[in-house]
Design an enzyme around this catalytic site. Structure first.
Site, PDB file in Angstrom:
ATOM      1  N   ASP A 192     -43.431  71.634  -3.103  1.00 42.24           N
ATOM      2  CA  ASP A 192     -43.363  70.592  -4.136  1.00 42.24           C
ATOM      3  C   ASP A 192     -44.412  70.907  -5.194  1.00 42.24           C
ATOM      4  O   ASP A 192     -45.120  71.920  -5.101  1.00 42.24           O
ATOM      5  CB  ASP A 192     -43.547  69.192  -3.528  1.00 42.24           C
ATOM      6  CG  ASP A 192     -42.719  68.155  -4.282  1.00 42.24           C
ATOM      7  OD1 ASP A 192     -42.876  68.060  -5.513  1.00 42.24           O
ATOM      8  OD2 ASP A 192     -41.911  67.454  -3.646  1.00 42.24           O
ATOM      9  N   HIS A 263     -39.752  69.815  -9.237  1.00 41.11           N
ATOM     10  CA  HIS A 263     -40.722  69.794  -8.118  1.00 41.11           C
ATOM     11  C   HIS A 263     -41.243  71.201  -7.801  1.00 41.11           C
ATOM     12  O   HIS A 263     -41.424  71.560  -6.642  1.00 41.11           O
ATOM     13  CB  HIS A 263     -40.087  69.170  -6.866  1.00 41.11           C
ATOM     14  CG  HIS A 263     -39.902  67.680  -6.975  1.00 41.11           C
ATOM     15  ND1 HIS A 263     -40.891  66.786  -6.651  1.00 41.11           N
ATOM     16  CD2 HIS A 263     -38.834  66.937  -7.380  1.00 41.11           C
ATOM     17  CE1 HIS A 263     -40.432  65.538  -6.846  1.00 41.11           C
ATOM     18  NE2 HIS A 263     -39.189  65.616  -7.294  1.00 41.11           N
ATOM     19  N   GLU A 326     -34.820  64.607  -9.022  1.00 35.92           N
ATOM     20  CA  GLU A 326     -35.822  64.305 -10.032  1.00 35.92           C
ATOM     21  C   GLU A 326     -36.208  65.531 -10.863  1.00 35.92           C
ATOM     22  O   GLU A 326     -37.346  65.967 -10.850  1.00 35.92           O
ATOM     23  CB  GLU A 326     -37.075  63.729  -9.345  1.00 35.92           C
ATOM     24  CG  GLU A 326     -36.761  62.458  -8.589  1.00 35.92           C
ATOM     25  CD  GLU A 326     -37.903  61.984  -7.701  1.00 35.92           C
ATOM     26  OE1 GLU A 326     -38.010  60.767  -7.487  1.00 35.92           O
ATOM     27  OE2 GLU A 326     -38.688  62.810  -7.197  1.00 35.92           O
TER      28      GLU A 326
END
Ligand code: ACM
Length: 534
Positions: A192, A263, A326
């Site tokens: 991440d 990410h 995201e």
């Protein structure tokens, strides 16, 4: 004897209460079909540790009087009211355990069901036998018959090792706890913005640079968790192979996740050419969503497929999780290569570039006989048709994914994100968003009613998630998982029917006894009555 098995088995029939079914003691002999030697060995190992007994394994023909017998049989007859509630893919996990006439006989169509039967048998023994050393008196098991099978095929638990690195020893211990609760998938969120945890051949800076950050600057929820300590760590290929092997012996599949194309700040910090900006990025010390994402150059796609080849090499399972959540498209709006692809493909919105990227990644994995798993965000941009969708945002995403022809794993945040606090009590450790109580988890049905009955087989299962922005240590992680993971295991495993209604009060009673086992194992669970107070 009070039977308190978690997760609740399909059916427990007690025999005459004045009669002992079987007595187990030092010198115990377990006879087994040749295919079940791994399960027999595992059981011997945990039981010898917890009892101090010497336990012998033997093939059936040389031990006709063995106190425990492990057999294979083509199928286990299930009670008619529940047979239709058991997922077709789970038949090998069914088992029958009988204790009568001085013997325990376990029968299952496969090694998996035998393993679950042995986990159930452990829960018929005294709590102290869950310790790693000790001495036990002979144990009497009552006359009984247990018939059991899981409701859902995928009973998963996510651990985020990217936001806070968790030591390998904790992962191995967690696998034991998953297996105790008959969960069968450990999803490791390996990468991440805040950390890269998997060593990849040919890309040493991923772990030299990407695995470390100088501080954690607090969340967007509160600054209370700010931490100026240097943080990091990573797993070598050998570490991950060990984790996979340890999990395999316990019928747990490890699902690796490389989150892309968003990410990815830790990787971009290690290899700036992967990004869209000249700005020099650091491994991200703060939480939330970064606008920095991978660029779409050929070399960057090659980086992604190289990483996935390493993953495929280490993880033998059929699935690879490629994230997909995201991913802001701001940087792609001005990036020349992204705009060139937009033009070539006739796209009208940058979000379509994520579909373009996902298709390439999924094709690469398909050539390596792996199927892609991705977060439900990929539904917004032409998800690869064969992708398994993890519905995290809400249940409706799962319903939409099934309607679009996908298999899904239900992981809705409101019920199954264990980074949420366990209650509204201000003494709870700080968590994201509103509380997800034990009762809320237990009362949740992971198969949405809005999915037409004929399509519900597309719900492969469910999974609980522990994101670790606000969870820095194994001890804190255990506190967030338990006992909610016990409730989760039960909703994923136990079949409900009119004759077997779900009752939170009944569960609470069983759980109280079950927590004695977790105490013997040294698990730091949250007390059901409330958080620890000063
Ligand atoms: C997620 O919580 N972003 C999958």
């Amino acid at each position: 004897m009070n039977i308190a098995i978690v997760p609740r088995p399909l059916g427990v029939t007690l025999g005459r209460t004045d009669r002992t079914g079987c007595r187990l003691s030092d010198g115990l002999v377990i006879s087994h079909a040749p295919e079940l030697v791994r399960e027999a060995r595992w059981f011997r190992q945990v039981l010898e540790a917890g009892t101090g007994w010497l336990i012998h394994l033997a093939p059936h023909e040389s031990a006709p009087d063995a106190a425990i017998e492990l057999n294979l049989a083509p199928q286990i007859e299930l009670p008619s009211d529940v047979a239709s509630g058991v997922h077709d893919r789970t038949r090998d996990a069914a088992y029958r355990l009988t204790s009568a006439g001085g013997r325990i006989v376990i029968t299952s169509p496969g090694a998996e069901g035998t393993f679950y039967a042995l986990q159930t048998l452990r829960q018929l023994l005294p709590d102290a036998t869950f310790r790693k050393a000790g001495y036990a008196e002979p144990v009497s098991i009552p006359e009984l018959e247990i018939v059991d099978a899981p409701r859902l095929a995928w009973r998963g638990v996510l651990l985020d090792v990217a936001r806070h690195f968790m030591p390998k020893s904790f992962i191995l211990e967690l696998i034991d706890l998953l297996a105790l609760h008959k969960c069968n998938v450990l999803h490791l969120h390996l990468t991440d913005d805040q950390g890269w945890r998997i060593e990849v051949e040919g890309y040493p800076r991923l772990t030299e640079v990407g695995a470390w950050r100088r501080e954690s600057t607090g969340s967007d929820v509160t600054a209370a968790d700010s931490d100026e300590s240097f943080h990091g760590g990573f797993y070598t290929r050998e570490d991950l192979e060990e984790i996979v092997a340890y999990a395999g012996e316990r019928h747990v599949e490890v699902l690796p996740e490389i989150d892309m194309p968003g990410h990815m700040v830790a990787a971009i910090a290690a290899y700036p050419a992967l990004g869209n900006t000249d700005e020099r990025l650091s491994v991200r010390p703060s939480w939330g969503i970064s606008s920095h994402v991978l660029n779409l150059e050929d070399d960057t796609l090659r980086f992604c497929t190289d990483v996935l080849d390493e993953v495929v090499h280490i993880f033998p399972g059929p699935y690879v999780h490629v994230g997909g959540d995201e991913c802001p498209t701001t940087e792609w709006k001005t990036d020349p290569r992204a705009q060139e692809i937009m033009h070539e493909e006739g796209y009208v919105d940058e979000v379509q570039l994520q579909g373009w990227f996902n298709a390439r990644v999924a094709n690469h994995l398909a050539q390596r006989h792996r199927r892609v798993v991705a977060w439900d965000d990929v539904l917004e941009s032409d998800a690869p048709p064969d992708a398994i969708v993890m519905a995290w945002q809400d249940e409706a995403r799962g319903v939409a994914a099934v309607a679009a022809g996908h298999d899904v794993v239900m992981v809705p945040q409101e019920w199954l994100y264990f980074d949420r606090p366990e209650s509204a009590d201000p003494d709870e450790p700080v968590g994201f968003s509103g509380p997800t109580t034990l009762e809320k988890v237990y009362l949740h049905d992971p198969v949405p009613k809005a999915i037409p009955a004929g399509d519900r087989h597309r719900v492969l299962g469910a999974q609980c998630q522990l994101w670790t922005e606000l969870v820095a240590t194994p001890r804190e992680a255990q506190y967030r998982y338990f006992p909610r993971l016990c409730a989760f295991a039960e909703i994923a495993w136990s079949v409900e029917s009119a004759e077997r209604p779900k009752s939170y009060e009944e569960f609470e009673g069983r759980l109280r006894q079950h927590l004695e086992r977790l105490t013997a194992m040294g698990v730091n669970f949250r007390p059901p009555e409330g958080p620890h107070h000063e």
